[in-house]
Write a protein that holds these residues in place. Structure first.
Motif, short mmCIF file in Angstrom:
data_model
loop_
_atom_site.label_atom_id
_atom_site.label_comp_id
_atom_site.label_asym_id
_atom_site.label_seq_id
_atom_site.Cartn_x
_atom_site.Cartn_y
_atom_site.Cartn_z
N CYS A 20 1.06 -1.05 -0.20
CA CYS A 20 0.02 0.00 -0.27
C CYS A 20 1.01 1.60 -0.24
O CYS A 20 0.85 2.52 -0.85
N GLY A 21 2.23 1.12 0.72
CA GLY A 21 2.70 2.62 1.13
C GLY A 21 3.57 3.04 -0.20
O GLY A 21 3.72 4.04 -1.50
N VAL A 22 3.98 1.46 -1.19
CA VAL A 22 4.61 1.52 -2.49
C VAL A 22 3.07 2.69 -3.69
O VAL A 22 3.82 2.94 -4.26
N LEU A 23 2.27 1.91 -3.19
CA LEU A 23 0.91 2.70 -4.66
C LEU A 23 0.99 3.53 -4.27
O LEU A 23 0.50 4.75 -4.94
N LEU A 24 0.81 4.13 -2.79
CA LEU A 24 0.78 5.86 -2.70
C LEU A 24 1.92 6.69 -2.94
O LEU A 24 1.19 7.27 -3.38
N ILE A 25 3.00 5.96 -2.60
CA ILE A 25 3.75 7.42 -3.49
C ILE A 25 3.74 7.28 -4.89
O ILE A 25 3.97 8.25 -5.40
N ILE A 26 3.76 5.80 -5.74
CA ILE A 26 3.20 6.67 -7.58
C ILE A 26 2.24 7.11 -7.42
O ILE A 26 2.11 8.17 -8.30
N GLY A 27 0.91 7.13 -7.05
CA GLY A 27 0.05 7.91 -7.32
C GLY A 27 0.03 9.05 -6.58
O GLY A 27 0.09 10.56 -7.88
#
Length: 260
Positions: A20-27
Motif C-alpha cells: 500500500c505504501g508503494v502504491l501511495l507514493i506512485i499515485g
C-alpha cells in the motif's frame, strides 16, 4: 512459529502495508506530473512582431517677439518687420462691429511688443507681454467673436461679454454681424376731413324805407302868384316847370325851378 520468529499472519500484514505504501507514493508522483503547468516553446524559424511604437509629439514652436506696427482689421496685424499674422481663435469681424473691433486692436496692439506663436500658415496665437491671450481679451470686451471651434477660455469670455452686453453684444448690433434692414415706411391711413360747413351769412337787417317827404299841397290849376313870397306862404315852393303857379317871371335863373 517460523524460523524468522514472526507468526505467519503478522508477516502477511506487514507485506500488505508495504504494498500500500508503494502504491501511495506512485499515485502522488503521477498526480504531481499531471498538475504541473505545460510550457511551449516558439516554433523554430519564426519571430514575434515587434511592438507598435508611438511617434514622439511634435515640438511646440517657440514664440517670436514681434513689435506690432499696423492693424489691418480686428483680427489681422502686421509686425515692424513686415510679418503679417491673423490672430487665432477670432471669427471674421461682422460689418456692424468691424470698426469697433479694429479700434480696440489698434489701442491694444499697435506700438507694443507681443509674443506670436504660429498655429497654421498666417494664423498665430498672440500673447501680450503680461501673458494675456489677446483673443480672449478681445472676446471678453465684446471687440471680437469666438471662432467656430473655441476653447474653454474663449467660450467663458464670450459668455461674460454676452451677459454684460459688452461691445458687439450691446446696441446697436445686439450680437448680429449685420443690422437688419429698416422696416418699410408705413403709410398712414387716409384721414377723412369732415366737410367744412360754412354758417349761413346773417340776414341783413331790414332796411327802413327813407321817409317820404310830405306831399306838397297841389295848388289849384288857375293859381297865380305875384311873388315867391306868396308861393312860399302857400307851401308849394319850389315851383317846377309845369306845376300850377309856375311862371317864368319867378324863375330867375331859368333852370326850370322857381322860388328855390
Amino acid at each position: 512459529m517460523s524460523s524468522t520468529g514472526f507468526p505467519g499472519g503478522l508477516r502477511i500484514s506487514w507485506v500488505l502495508i508495504g504494498v500500500c505504501g508503494v502504491l501511495l507514493i506512485i499515485g502522488m508522483v503521477s498526480g504531481g506530473e499531471r498538475g504541473a503547468p505545460q510550457r511551449f516553446s516558439a516554433p523554430t524559424g519564426s519571430s514575434a512582431p515587434p511592438p507598435a511604437t508611438t511617434p514622439p509629439p511634435a515640438p511646440t514652436p517657440e514664440p517670436a517677439r514681434v513689435l506690432v506696427a499696423e492693424v489691418v482689421d480686428g483680427r489681422t496685424a502686421v509686425g515692424e518687420d513686415g510679418t503679417r499674422f491673423r490672430i487665432a481663435g477670432l471669427a471674421a469681424p461682422g460689418p456692424c462691429w468691424a470698426e469697433q473691433a479694429t479700434a480696440f486692436a489698434r489701442t491694444s496692439l499697435v506700438g507694443k511688443e507681443v509674443r506670436v506663436v504660429p498655429v497654421d500658415g498666417e494664423t498665430a496665437r498672440v500673447l501680450l507681454m503680461e501673458g494675456i491671450d489677446y483673443a480672449v481679451l478681445a472676446v471678453s470686451r465684446g471687440a471680437g467673436r469666438a471662432g467656430s471651434t473655441p476653447d474653454i477660455a474663449l467660450t467663458e469670455a464670450q459668455t461674460v461679454a454676452t451677459q454684460a452686453e459688452h461691445g458687439l453684444w450691446g446696441a446697436p448690433c445686439g450680437g448680429r454681424d449685420e443690422l437688419p434692414p429698416p422696416p418699410p415706411p408705413t403709410t398712414p391711413p387716409p384721414t377723412t376731413t369732415p366737410p367744412v360747413t360754412t354758417p349761413p351769412a346773417p340776414a341783413p337787417p331790414p332796411t327802413r324805407a327813407a321817409p317820404r317827404p310830405p306831399a306838397r299841397p297841389t295848388p289849384p290849376a288857375a293859381v297865380h302868384f305875384r311873388s315867391c313870397r306868396e308861393a312860399r306862404a302857400a307851401g308849394v315852393t319850389p315851383l317846377r316847370r309845369g306845376d300850377p303857379g309856375y311862371r317864368r317871371g319867378l324863375d330867375r335863373d331859368g333852370d326850370g325851378i322857381a322860388c328855390e
